[in-house]
Motif scaffolding. Structure first.
Motif, PDB file in Angstrom:
ATOM      1  N   UNK A   1     -17.432   1.494   4.636  1.00 44.47           N
ATOM      2  CA  UNK A   1     -16.376   1.491   3.847  1.00 44.47           C
ATOM      3  C   UNK A   1     -15.811   0.093   3.231  1.00 44.47           C
ATOM      4  N   UNK A   2     -15.930  -0.381   2.258  1.00 43.33           N
ATOM      5  CA  UNK A   2     -15.355  -1.479   1.624  1.00 43.33           C
ATOM      6  C   UNK A   2     -13.770  -1.506   1.663  1.00 43.33           C
ATOM      7  N   UNK A   3     -13.179  -2.680   1.635  1.00 46.09           N
ATOM      8  CA  UNK A   3     -11.780  -2.880   1.779  1.00 46.09           C
ATOM      9  C   UNK A   3     -11.240  -2.937   0.269  1.00 46.09           C
ATOM     10  N   UNK A   4     -12.185  -2.595  -0.725  1.00 45.98           N
ATOM     11  CA  UNK A   4     -11.958  -2.625  -2.012  1.00 45.98           C
ATOM     12  C   UNK A   4     -11.056  -1.341  -2.607  1.00 45.98           C
ATOM     13  N   UNK A   5      -9.841  -1.867  -3.151  1.00 50.41           N
ATOM     14  CA  UNK A   5      -8.824  -0.770  -3.470  1.00 50.41           C
ATOM     15  C   UNK A   5      -8.305  -1.161  -4.759  1.00 50.41           C
ATOM     16  N   UNK A   6      -8.169  -0.369  -5.712  1.00 51.26           N
ATOM     17  CA  UNK A   6      -7.798  -0.692  -7.038  1.00 51.26           C
ATOM     18  C   UNK A   6      -6.276  -0.689  -7.278  1.00 51.26           C
ATOM     19  N   UNK A   7      -5.672  -1.054  -8.091  1.00 47.38           N
ATOM     20  CA  UNK A   7      -4.331  -1.218  -8.607  1.00 47.38           C
ATOM     21  C   UNK A   7      -3.531  -2.053  -7.490  1.00 47.38           C
ATOM     22  N   UNK A   8      -3.876  -3.118  -6.929  1.00 45.81           N
ATOM     23  CA  UNK A   8      -3.264  -3.685  -6.104  1.00 45.81           C
ATOM     24  C   UNK A   8      -2.773  -5.087  -6.532  1.00 45.81           C
ATOM     25  N   UNK A   9      -1.782  -5.744  -6.123  1.00 49.01           N
ATOM     26  CA  UNK A   9      -1.046  -6.862  -6.721  1.00 49.01           C
ATOM     27  C   UNK A   9      -0.853  -7.976  -5.842  1.00 49.01           C
ATOM     28  N   UNK A  10      -1.693  -9.263  -6.076  1.00 48.10           N
ATOM     29  CA  UNK A  10      -1.700 -10.096  -5.140  1.00 48.10           C
ATOM     30  C   UNK A  10      -0.495 -11.138  -5.401  1.00 48.10           C
ATOM     31  N   UNK A  11       0.220 -11.561  -4.348  1.00 46.07           N
ATOM     32  CA  UNK A  11       1.416 -12.496  -4.446  1.00 46.07           C
ATOM     33  C   UNK A  11       0.947 -13.808  -4.394  1.00 46.07           C
ATOM     34  N   UNK A  12       1.688 -14.656  -5.269  1.00 40.41           N
ATOM     35  CA  UNK A  12       1.035 -16.041  -5.435  1.00 40.41           C
ATOM     36  C   UNK A  12       1.425 -16.807  -4.360  1.00 40.41           C
ATOM     37  N   UNK A  13       2.423 -16.443  -3.277  1.00 40.38           N
ATOM     38  CA  UNK A  13       2.751 -17.402  -2.189  1.00 40.38           C
ATOM     39  C   UNK A  13       1.644 -16.932  -1.010  1.00 40.38           C
ATOM     40  N   UNK A  14       1.384 -17.946  -0.167  1.00 38.28           N
ATOM     41  CA  UNK A  14       0.467 -18.066   0.854  1.00 38.28           C
ATOM     42  C   UNK A  14       1.239 -17.961   2.209  1.00 38.28           C
ATOM     43  N   UNK A  15       0.784 -17.244   3.100  1.00 44.60           N
ATOM     44  CA  UNK A  15       1.668 -17.224   4.244  1.00 44.60           C
ATOM     45  C   UNK A  15       0.740 -16.881   5.532  1.00 44.60           C
ATOM     46  N   UNK A  16       1.043 -17.346   6.613  1.00 39.27           N
ATOM     47  CA  UNK A  16       0.036 -17.169   7.901  1.00 39.27           C
ATOM     48  C   UNK A  16      -0.481 -15.654   7.850  1.00 39.27           C
ATOM     49  N   UNK A  17      -1.651 -15.322   8.482  1.00 35.44           N
ATOM     50  CA  UNK A  17      -2.214 -14.001   8.362  1.00 35.44           C
ATOM     51  C   UNK A  17      -1.493 -13.033   9.259  1.00 35.44           C
ATOM     52  N   UNK A  18      -0.948 -13.757  10.251  1.00 34.18           N
ATOM     53  CA  UNK A  18      -0.156 -12.663  11.071  1.00 34.18           C
ATOM     54  C   UNK A  18       1.051 -12.350  10.436  1.00 34.18           C
ATOM     55  N   UNK A  19       1.609 -13.159   9.550  1.00 35.14           N
ATOM     56  CA  UNK A  19       2.960 -12.772   8.869  1.00 35.14           C
ATOM     57  C   UNK A  19       2.596 -11.815   7.704  1.00 35.14           C
ATOM     58  N   UNK A  20       1.455 -11.609   7.103  1.00 34.01           N
ATOM     59  CA  UNK A  20       0.848 -11.018   6.088  1.00 34.01           C
ATOM     60  C   UNK A  20       0.672  -9.431   6.787  1.00 34.01           C
ATOM     61  N   UNK A  21      -0.095  -9.644   8.027  1.00 37.86           N
ATOM     62  CA  UNK A  21      -0.168  -8.254   8.989  1.00 37.86           C
ATOM     63  C   UNK A  21       1.050  -7.490   8.952  1.00 37.86           C
ATOM     64  N   UNK A  22       2.283  -8.132   9.437  1.00 32.41           N
ATOM     65  CA  UNK A  22       3.400  -7.650   9.776  1.00 32.41           C
ATOM     66  C   UNK A  22       4.158  -6.916   8.333  1.00 32.41           C
ATOM     67  N   UNK A  23       3.903  -7.854   7.446  1.00 34.53           N
ATOM     68  CA  UNK A  23       4.624  -7.454   5.938  1.00 34.53           C
ATOM     69  C   UNK A  23       3.775  -5.983   5.454  1.00 34.53           C
ATOM     70  N   UNK A  24       2.278  -5.913   5.714  1.00 31.87           N
ATOM     71  CA  UNK A  24       1.747  -4.832   5.445  1.00 31.87           C
ATOM     72  C   UNK A  24       2.115  -3.575   6.257  1.00 31.87           C
ATOM     73  N   UNK A  25       2.364  -3.766   7.559  1.00 32.62           N
ATOM     74  CA  UNK A  25       2.891  -2.795   8.422  1.00 32.62           C
ATOM     75  C   UNK A  25       4.275  -2.288   7.765  1.00 32.62           C
ATOM     76  N   UNK A  26       5.057  -3.282   7.757  1.00 35.26           N
ATOM     77  CA  UNK A  26       6.325  -2.889   7.064  1.00 35.26           C
ATOM     78  C   UNK A  26       6.261  -1.937   5.885  1.00 35.26           C
ATOM     79  N   UNK A  27       5.434  -2.494   4.926  1.00 29.67           N
ATOM     80  CA  UNK A  27       5.314  -1.615   3.564  1.00 29.67           C
ATOM     81  C   UNK A  27       4.648  -0.447   3.976  1.00 29.67           C
ATOM     82  N   UNK A  28       4.032  -0.261   4.956  1.00 30.28           N
ATOM     83  CA  UNK A  28       3.486   1.214   5.359  1.00 30.28           C
ATOM     84  C   UNK A  28       4.263   2.004   6.206  1.00 30.28           C
ATOM     85  N   UNK A  29       5.643   1.463   6.164  1.00 34.23           N
ATOM     86  CA  UNK A  29       6.709   2.365   6.817  1.00 34.23           C
ATOM     87  C   UNK A  29       6.656   2.291   8.521  1.00 34.23           C
ATOM     88  N   UNK A  30       5.857   1.511   8.769  1.00 30.86           N
ATOM     89  CA  UNK A  30       5.938   1.486  10.479  1.00 30.86           C
ATOM     90  C   UNK A  30       6.992   0.713  10.960  1.00 30.86           C
TER      91      UNK A  30
END
Length: 598
Positions: A1-30
């Motif tokens: 299964x690829x990670x291609x998901x539609x209707x996603x919006x990328x932010x213009x800012x870049x941050x360390x991958x570890x912070x991206x992981x935690x932000x995604x977890x937070x947005x998933x309600x973790x």
């Protein structure tokens, strides 16, 4: 299964991958992660240190982290989250992942990995995590590009909780966690390739209803799929059972989906199920299975399983239908939606119900109930394990507290299923498919994290509890008031029982010599230790355990040679049960048509 998901919006800012992981977890309600640090995941732990949105629970072993996440998930309906390092961190988690896969528990496990340029070089603490966990998970990912990081996390949560739930692994190379990565928001539309069917086919629902209405000896059989579908599914199950007037039985994983005290409940089905549930399954003419997978502990000998019935099977997983047992009416769909559709169709369908025949069926079931297959006699000073569990059940009810039970695996697990009544879903946590010793303590820990004010009890055996006893340290660190109720018979009880019944009483390596003093062990882990050695001490020990504000180990010394009955020997039919020593062995006198021979 690829990670291609539609209707996603990328932010213009870049941050360390570890912070991206935690932000995604937070947005998933973790809200909670269960984990254990190591070199490959230190970037995530550093990011965790610098935020307060997500709580981390430090376990003592990675297997326990997954079991704790399972307990959290099963008691809340949310996705449990695990964080472990590369190599041994990931391989230690495999048992928990297989356990979650077998029991359909939604878990996302983040594993560390060596930097991408070292993958395949046998680097320090490198393991082929995606290869190892492929058969242990519903799906897994190895993230090799920073641009894929956030959307992979979002997709993993979607996969874990959609369709038939299960564990998902995301393998994270250390350089991906350090390098800048864009954040991509969670998708707002359906996944383009993974879209599980949740709504049942109306024609199949109508076919099922007509078959059930015409039946003379129906039975409703439900499993963990009803629990996974949420509390509303259990409410609809009760409504449908009461609407139809039919008997209902649950699998081990389905306990609590239908109230144990309801007069239409036959008790648990299967190898250590009740006399009435097993004989009703053997003698029925129409069976409705909702959210169960016809596993071998339920079916016994397949060619003798419910031999004269027409079978209706509703499951969200198409691969489960006709996998073990051929069915006449397959229904693919979510248990909640299936039950809602069955109720609506039942009310509208004009087919008359075979009331006279079904009344005769209930009369026969009531005769089987009179067998009182779970009856026991507590006399003398030696504590019967059945009595210990029953008194635990009765005394917890007196507290009025919301009670969650987990178990380890073995005889104590079956006695807990038989003698501790569950009125609501999501209160029963046990390892069903894999049968994992060491499951109960960390699972109770995860439940306690999710429900801090609830009463969480691990019903254990003295052998199983030692598999993950180190998690008593986690209870101490986080002040989690989990109660461990050990039925201590000094044997690996279920192994000893099989050796007695099937191997000429040759007790090969099933006696646990040099057991610890559990009271002193509790003290060493900053917990309360209690012991009951005679029946007259039992109630006082249970009451003291329930009243204590912190963690407790209660060592209940029970009869060493007690066996768990009824029992369908492996490979036998439902009407070939072995009953208790004080009960007449007359299960075989039931014919394939469910009629009792005089």
């Amino acid at each position: 299964m690829s990670a291609a998901i539609t209707s996603s919006t990328a932010t213009t800012d870049q941050r360390p991958g570890a912070e991206v992981v935690l932000r995604a977890l937070k947005d998933q309600g973790v809200e909670v992660i269960f984990g254990y640090p190591g070199g490959a995941v230190l970037p995530i732990y550093d990011a965790l240190f610098q935020q307060n949105a997500i709580r981390h629970i430090l376990v003592r072993h990675e297997q326990a982290a997954v079991h704790a996440a399972e307990g959290y998930a099963r008691s809340t309906g949310k996705v449990g989250v695990v964080l472990v390092t590369s190599g041994p961190g990931a391989t230690n988690a495999v048992t928990g992942l297989v356990d979650a896969l077998m029991d359909s528990i939604p878990v996302v496990c983040l594993t560390g990995q060596v930097p991408t340029h070292l993958i395949g070089n046998d680097a320090f603490q490198e393991a082929d995590t995606t290869g190892i966990t492929r058969p242990a998970t519903k799906h897994n990912y190895l993230v090799k590009r920073s641009d894929d990081l956030a959307k992979t996390v979002h997709e993993a949560f979607y996969v874990a909780r959609s369709g038939r739930p299960g564990p998902v692994v995301i393998d994270l190379p250390k350089d991906i966690l350090i390098k800048p990565a864009p954040y991509v928001a969670a998708p707002t539309t359906e996944h383009r390739s993974y879209r599980p069917v949740t709504a049942p086919d109306p024609a199949r629902i109508q076919e099922a209803v007509r078959l059930l209405k015409r039946s003379e000896r129906p039975v409703i059989y439900t499993g963990g799929g009803v629990i996974n579908a949420g509390p509303e599914a259990s409410r609809l199950l009760a409504e449908f059972v009461h609407l139809t007037g039919m008997p209902c039985t649950n699998t081990l994983m389905g306990l609590g989906a239908f109230p144990a005290s309801d007069p239409q409940f036959l008790g648990m089905l299967g190898m250590h199920g009740t006399y009435e549930a097993n004989l009703a399954m053997h003698g029925c003419d129409v069976m409705l299975n909702v959210g169960a997978r016809f596993d071998d502990r339920i079916t016994g000998r397949l060619d003798a399983f419910s031999p004269n019935s027409k079978k209706i099977h509703a499951d969200i997983d198409p691969s489960s239908i006709n996998k073990n047992v051929e069915v006449q009416v397959p229904i693919i769909g979510d248990a909640r939606q299936v039950l809602a559709a069955l109720i609506e169709c039942w009310k509208q369908d004009p087919t008359p119900v075979a009331k006279t025949e079904q009344l005769a069926w209930w009369k026969l079931i009531d005769e089987w109930r009179e067998k009182k297959c779970l009856a026991y006699v507590q006399e003398g000073s030696i504590i019967k394990p059945q009595h210990a569990v029953r008194r635990l059940y009765e005394l917890t009810r007196e507290t009025g507290r919301d009670t969650f039970i987990s178990t380890e695996v073995g005889q104590h697990q079956m006695w807990a299923a038989q003698y501790f009544g569950f009125e609501k879903p999501n209160r029963w946590m046990t390892s069903g498919g894999l049968g994992t010793m060491g499951y109960g303590l960390p699972a109770a820990m995860g439940v306690q994290i999710a429900h801090p004010d609830a009463l969480c009890i691990d019903i254990a055996g003295e052998a199983s509890i030692l598999m993950n006893i180190q998690e008593m340290g986690t209870l101490a660190q986080y002040r989690l008031p989990v109660k461990v109720f050990i039925l201590n018979n000094e044997y690996m009880g279920m192994v000893r029982q099989w050796q007695e019944l099937l191997h000429g009483s040759r007790y090969s390596e099933s006696y646990s010599e040099a057991l610890p003093d559990f009271v002193k062990l509790a003290d060493a882990f900053h917990a309360k230790g209690l012991r009951a050695t005679s029946a007259d001490q039992l109630d006082d020990v249970i009451k003291e355990m329930l009243a204590h504000p912190g963690p407790v180990i209660a060592d209940i010394c029970v009869a060493k040679d007690e066996n768990c009955f009824p029992m369908i020997p492996s490979g036998a039919a439902h009407n070939e049960m072995i009953m208790g020593p004080d009960q007449e062995q007359n299960a075989r006198s039931v014919t394939d048509e469910g009629k009792v021979l005089v």
